[in-house]
Design an enzyme around this catalytic site. Structure first.
Site, PDB file in Angstrom:
ATOM      1  N   LYS A   1      40.865  25.516  45.781  1.00  0.00           N
ATOM      2  CA  LYS A   1      39.430  26.448  45.579  1.00  0.00           C
ATOM      3  C   LYS A   1      39.513  27.406  46.445  1.00  0.00           C
ATOM      4  CE  LYS A   1      36.911  22.576  43.539  1.00  0.00           C
ATOM      5  NZ  LYS A   1      35.835  21.572  43.544  1.00  0.00           N
TER       6      LYS A   1
ATOM      7  N   ARG B   1      41.248  14.521  43.922  1.00  0.00           N
ATOM      8  CA  ARG B   1      41.270  15.032  42.917  1.00  0.00           C
ATOM      9  C   ARG B   1      42.169  16.383  42.796  1.00  0.00           C
ATOM     10  NH1 ARG B   1      38.755  18.921  39.541  1.00  0.00           N
ATOM     11  NH2 ARG B   1      38.389  18.483  37.376  1.00  0.00           N
TER      12      ARG B   1
END
Length: 288
Positions: free
Chosen positions: A232, A266
Site C-alpha cells: 500500500k 491479506r
C-alpha cells in the site's frame, strides 16, 4: 505462575462453508483482483484462466483463503456498475469452487446482491470494505446467508475517501465504529465476524502508522483482526519507491501486524507472508 489470560475471551475460530478455520496460528489470505485497474499491476487477473493459475500458486504456497474482488477500491478508482461487477466475479468464483473445492473463498464486495450471487456461486465469506455503509441490505443479507463477515472501517467511498482523513483519536473512532456495527450484526445473529481496521482507506500515512501501532488494542472486541497492508501507499510513499518495489516493506509491516495480534494477513505475495507467520510463531513459542 505465568498467567497469560486476559479479561477478554478471544474468538479463535469461524465456520466458513462447513470448515472450521482456527486462528490460533495466523492465516494468510491471497488477493485475486478480477479488475483491469487495481493499484498493484502484479495482482490483476482479469480472466478466469489467470485467476485459476494464480489461485493454484497461492494455495500451493500456503494460503488458507482467497479473496476475490471485481471492483477496484484504490483511491479515486472508477465506478463499476453492479451488473459489471457481478459479470466479472461470479464466473471466476464458480470456476474456483469447481477447481479447488477445498479452498475457502472470500468475496470482496460492498454490494449485497453481488455478495449473494457470489455465495451462491461457491464463495464462503463476505468481505465488505464499507462496513455496511454503502448498501443498507448488506447486514441482513449476511445474516440470511449465515456466512462469516469481514467488517472493515472506511469513510466515504473509494472515490471520495482520500479527502476524508483527519481523526482526533483514530483508534477510539475506529473502535466506536466497530462497536456499533458489531452490536447490529449480533442482533441479527451474525457471530462469525472479522475486523479489518482498513489501512489506507480514508487514512493518511501518519494515521495508518498510528493505527498499526495500536492494533493490539482491538483485542477488546474479542474478534479476529485482519491486516491489509500489502504494497500500500503507506509503504511505497514512505520509502519513495513504487508498489512493485514494496514487497520488503510489506513483509516488515506484516511482521509488526503479527506481533500486534493479527489473525489474518491479506496479501498479494503469499509465500513471503507465510514465511513471516512461521518465523513470528517460532519467536513467540516458549520453547525453542
Amino acid at each position: 505462575m505465568n498467567d497469560k489470560s486476559t479479561s477478554f475471551q478471544q474468538k479463535k475460530t469461524i465456520n466458513a462453508g462447513g470448515s472450521l478455520i482456527d486462528f490460533t496460528i495466523p492465516r494468510v489470505m491471497g488477493i485475486l483482483n478480477i479488475t483491469p485497474d487495481s493499484f498493484y499491476q502484479g495482482s490483476r487477473t482479469p480472466g478466469t484462466d489467470e485467476a485459476l493459475n494464480r489461485a493454484e500458486k497461492f494455495l500451493s504456497e500456503g494460503a488458507a483463503m482467497l479473496d476475490i474482488g471485481a471492483y477496484s477500491t484504490r483511491p479515486g478508482a472508477a465506478e463499476v456498475s453492479e451488473a459489471e461487477e457481478a459479470e466479472r466475479i461470479v464466473p471466476v468464483i464458480r470456476a474456483l469452487a469447481r477447481e479447488f473445492p477445498e479452498a475457502i473463498l472470500s468475496v470482496d464486495t460492498f454490494r449485497a446482491s453481488v455478495a449473494q450471487n457470489s455465495i451462491e456461486a461457491g464463495a464462503h465469506i463476505i468481505n465488505d470494505i464499507s462496513g455496511g455503509n454503502l448498501d443498507p441490505l448488506m447486514f441482513e443479507t449476511v445474516a440470511r446467508l449465515k456466512v462469516p463477515y469481514i467488517l472493515m472501517h472506511m469513510r466515504g467511498t473509494p472515490q471520495t475517501m482520500t479527502g476524508l482523513t483527519g481523526y482526533q483519536d483514530i483508534f477510539g473512532e475506529v473502535l466506536s465504529y466497530f462497536a456499533e456495527r458489531i452490536a447490529r450484526l449480533k442482533a441479527l445473529h451474525v457471530h462469525d465476524i472479522i475486523l479489518d481496521p482498513g489501512f489506507g482507506f480514508a487514512k493518511n500515512t501518519e494515521e495508518n502508522f498510528e493505527l498499526l501501532n495500536q492494533m493490539e488494542k482491538f483485542s477488546i472486541c474479542g474478534l479476529p483482526v485482519l491486516a491489509g497492508l500489502s504494497r500500500k501507499r503507506t509503504i511505497w510513499k514512505t520509502l519513495n519507491i513504487t508498489s512493485e518495489e514494496a514487497l520488503n516493506g510489506t513483509t516488515v509491516l506484516n511482521t509488526v501486524a503479527l506481533m500486534k495480534g493479527a489473525a489474518i494477513l491479506r496479501v498479494h505475495d503469499v509465500k513471503e507472508a507465510v514465511e513471516a507467520v512461521k518465523l513470528v510463531q517460532c519467536m513467540q513459542q516458549e520453547k525453542f
